[in-house]
Design a protein around this motif. Structure first.
Motif, short mmCIF file in Angstrom:
data_model
loop_
_atom_site.label_atom_id
_atom_site.label_comp_id
_atom_site.label_asym_id
_atom_site.label_seq_id
_atom_site.Cartn_x
_atom_site.Cartn_y
_atom_site.Cartn_z
N THR A 31 -3.09 1.97 -3.92
CA THR A 31 -2.91 3.35 -3.51
C THR A 31 -3.92 3.73 -2.43
O THR A 31 -5.02 3.19 -2.39
N PHE A 32 -3.53 4.66 -1.58
CA PHE A 32 -4.51 5.24 -0.66
C PHE A 32 -4.68 6.72 -0.97
O PHE A 32 -5.12 7.50 -0.14
N ASP A 33 -4.36 7.09 -2.22
CA ASP A 33 -4.50 8.47 -2.70
C ASP A 33 -5.30 8.47 -4.01
O ASP A 33 -4.77 8.79 -5.07
N PRO A 34 -6.59 8.10 -3.95
CA PRO A 34 -7.35 7.98 -5.19
C PRO A 34 -7.58 9.30 -5.92
O PRO A 34 -7.85 9.29 -7.12
N GLU A 35 -7.44 10.42 -5.22
CA GLU A 35 -7.60 11.72 -5.89
C GLU A 35 -6.56 11.90 -7.00
O GLU A 35 -6.88 12.35 -8.09
N ARG A 36 -5.32 11.57 -6.71
CA ARG A 36 -4.25 11.73 -7.69
C ARG A 36 -3.90 10.43 -8.39
O ARG A 36 -3.48 10.44 -9.55
N ASP A 37 -4.04 9.31 -7.69
CA ASP A 37 -3.68 8.01 -8.28
C ASP A 37 -4.89 7.37 -8.94
O ASP A 37 -5.44 6.37 -8.48
N VAL A 61 10.31 1.32 -2.14
CA VAL A 61 9.75 -0.01 -1.89
C VAL A 61 9.32 -0.65 -3.21
O VAL A 61 9.59 -1.84 -3.45
N LEU A 62 8.68 0.11 -4.08
CA LEU A 62 8.28 -0.44 -5.38
C LEU A 62 9.51 -0.90 -6.18
O LEU A 62 9.46 -1.94 -6.85
N ALA A 63 10.60 -0.16 -6.09
CA ALA A 63 11.83 -0.56 -6.78
C ALA A 63 12.37 -1.87 -6.19
O ALA A 63 12.84 -2.75 -6.93
N ARG A 64 12.27 -2.03 -4.89
CA ARG A 64 12.74 -3.26 -4.24
C ARG A 64 11.82 -4.45 -4.60
O ARG A 64 12.29 -5.56 -4.84
N VAL A 65 10.51 -4.21 -4.64
CA VAL A 65 9.57 -5.25 -5.06
C VAL A 65 9.89 -5.66 -6.50
O VAL A 65 9.87 -6.85 -6.85
N ALA A 66 10.21 -4.68 -7.33
CA ALA A 66 10.58 -4.96 -8.73
C ALA A 66 11.85 -5.82 -8.79
O ALA A 66 11.95 -6.71 -9.64
N GLN A 67 12.79 -5.57 -7.90
CA GLN A 67 14.01 -6.39 -7.86
C GLN A 67 13.67 -7.84 -7.48
O GLN A 67 14.24 -8.77 -8.04
N PHE A 100 0.86 -1.18 0.00
CA PHE A 100 0.00 0.00 0.00
C PHE A 100 0.90 1.24 0.00
O PHE A 100 1.90 1.28 0.72
N GLY A 101 0.52 2.24 -0.77
CA GLY A 101 1.29 3.47 -0.80
C GLY A 101 0.63 4.49 -1.70
O GLY A 101 -0.56 4.40 -1.96
N TYR A 102 1.43 5.45 -2.19
CA TYR A 102 0.90 6.43 -3.13
C TYR A 102 2.03 6.91 -4.04
O TYR A 102 3.19 6.94 -3.65
N THR A 103 1.69 7.25 -5.26
CA THR A 103 2.70 7.55 -6.27
C THR A 103 3.38 8.89 -6.09
O THR A 103 4.47 9.09 -6.62
N HIS A 104 2.78 9.80 -5.34
CA HIS A 104 3.40 11.11 -5.12
C HIS A 104 4.28 11.13 -3.88
O HIS A 104 4.76 12.19 -3.47
N CYS A 105 4.50 9.99 -3.30
CA CYS A 105 5.37 9.86 -2.14
C CYS A 105 6.79 10.24 -2.55
O CYS A 105 7.29 9.79 -3.58
N PRO A 106 7.46 11.09 -1.76
CA PRO A 106 8.78 11.55 -2.15
C PRO A 106 9.92 10.56 -1.90
O PRO A 106 11.01 10.76 -2.42
N ASP A 107 9.69 9.50 -1.14
CA ASP A 107 10.83 8.65 -0.82
C ASP A 107 10.50 7.17 -0.63
O ASP A 107 10.88 6.33 -1.43
N ILE A 108 9.77 6.81 0.41
CA ILE A 108 9.61 5.40 0.79
C ILE A 108 8.86 4.58 -0.26
O ILE A 108 9.31 3.51 -0.65
N CYS A 109 7.72 5.07 -0.73
CA CYS A 109 6.91 4.27 -1.67
C CYS A 109 7.65 3.91 -2.96
O CYS A 109 7.66 2.74 -3.36
N PRO A 110 8.29 4.88 -3.64
CA PRO A 110 9.01 4.48 -4.86
C PRO A 110 10.19 3.56 -4.56
O PRO A 110 10.50 2.67 -5.35
N PHE A 162 1.26 11.88 2.96
CA PHE A 162 0.60 10.97 3.88
C PHE A 162 1.61 10.44 4.89
O PHE A 162 2.76 10.19 4.56
N THR A 163 1.15 10.27 6.09
CA THR A 163 1.85 9.47 7.09
C THR A 163 1.19 8.11 6.99
O THR A 163 -0.04 8.02 6.99
N HIS A 164 2.00 7.06 6.88
CA HIS A 164 1.38 5.74 6.66
C HIS A 164 2.28 4.61 7.12
O HIS A 164 3.49 4.74 7.20
N SER A 165 1.64 3.48 7.40
CA SER A 165 2.39 2.26 7.66
C SER A 165 2.94 1.78 6.32
O SER A 165 2.39 2.11 5.26
#
Length: 188
Positions: free
Chosen positions: A98-104, A72-78, A60-70, A152-155
């Motif tokens: 995503t938990f940001d349906p407005e933008r995602d 993590v997605l890169a690590r999942v891709a690896q 779970f995450g959001y595409t406009h996240c400045p650091d952790i989400c991308p 977002f602050t998120h787990s």
């Protein structure tokens, strides 16, 4: 009749040998997960049932996240690419909710996720639908601002699901790629 005692162990050995794949040592988490339906990155309804038959790596995450989400997605891709090299990626499905349906929107996810080259399914929906799924997985997310560039602050746990859609393991955002690969292989 004397041959019967010798036949029974042979039949038992054949029965055990023919049982198929060995069960993983990863326990089933019965408190997390469950059925859901959201919208995929192609704008089509997508249900959790469509993941059955494959091991899933869920995040779970959001595409406009400045650091952790991308990251993590890169690590999942690896993880996915290592499974691809082993010839087992066709049995594994990475999923990003995503938990940001407005933008995602589905369209945005469709443009964003191919950058990771890992056949990631992106899911969105209404905020109420996403909150329901997040609750099923114990995910917490809080919108920090109401401005256009809100964060977002998120787990940030990653979930490994078996081919029946059951949660088998959680990983922190800085998970070890080899550990996830090994665990995923144990569920194949």
């Amino acid at each position: 009749m004397r041959k019967l005692p010798y036949i029974l162990p042979l039949l038992l050995a054949l029965l055990v040998a023919g049982c198929g794949k060995q069960e993983s040592d990863l326990p089933v988490n019965t408190r997390l997960g469950g059925e859901f339906t959201l919208t995929d990155h192609n704008g089509e309804p997508f249900s959790q049932a469509q993941l059955k038959g494959k091991v899933s790596i869920l995040f779970f995450g959001y595409t406009h996240c400045p650091d952790i989400c991308p990251a993590v997605l890169a690590r999942v891709a690896q993880v996915y690419r290592q499974l691809q090299e082993a010839g087992e990626a066709d049995q594994v499905q990475p999923v990003f909710i995503t938990f940001d349906p407005e933008r995602d929107t589905a369209e945005h996810l469709n443009e964003y996720l191919p950058w990771f080259k890992a056949d990631i399914i992106g899911l969105t929906g209404s905020l109420a639908e996403i909150r329901e799924v997040a609750t099923q997985y114990g995910v917490v997310f809080i919108k920090d601002q109401e401005e256009q560039d809100y964060l977002f602050t998120h787990s940030d746990y990653i979930y490994l699901l078996d081919d029946q859609g059951r949660v088998r393991k959680l990983y922190p955002a800085d998970f070890t790629i080899d550990e996830v690969v090994t665990d995923a292989k144990s569920l194949l």
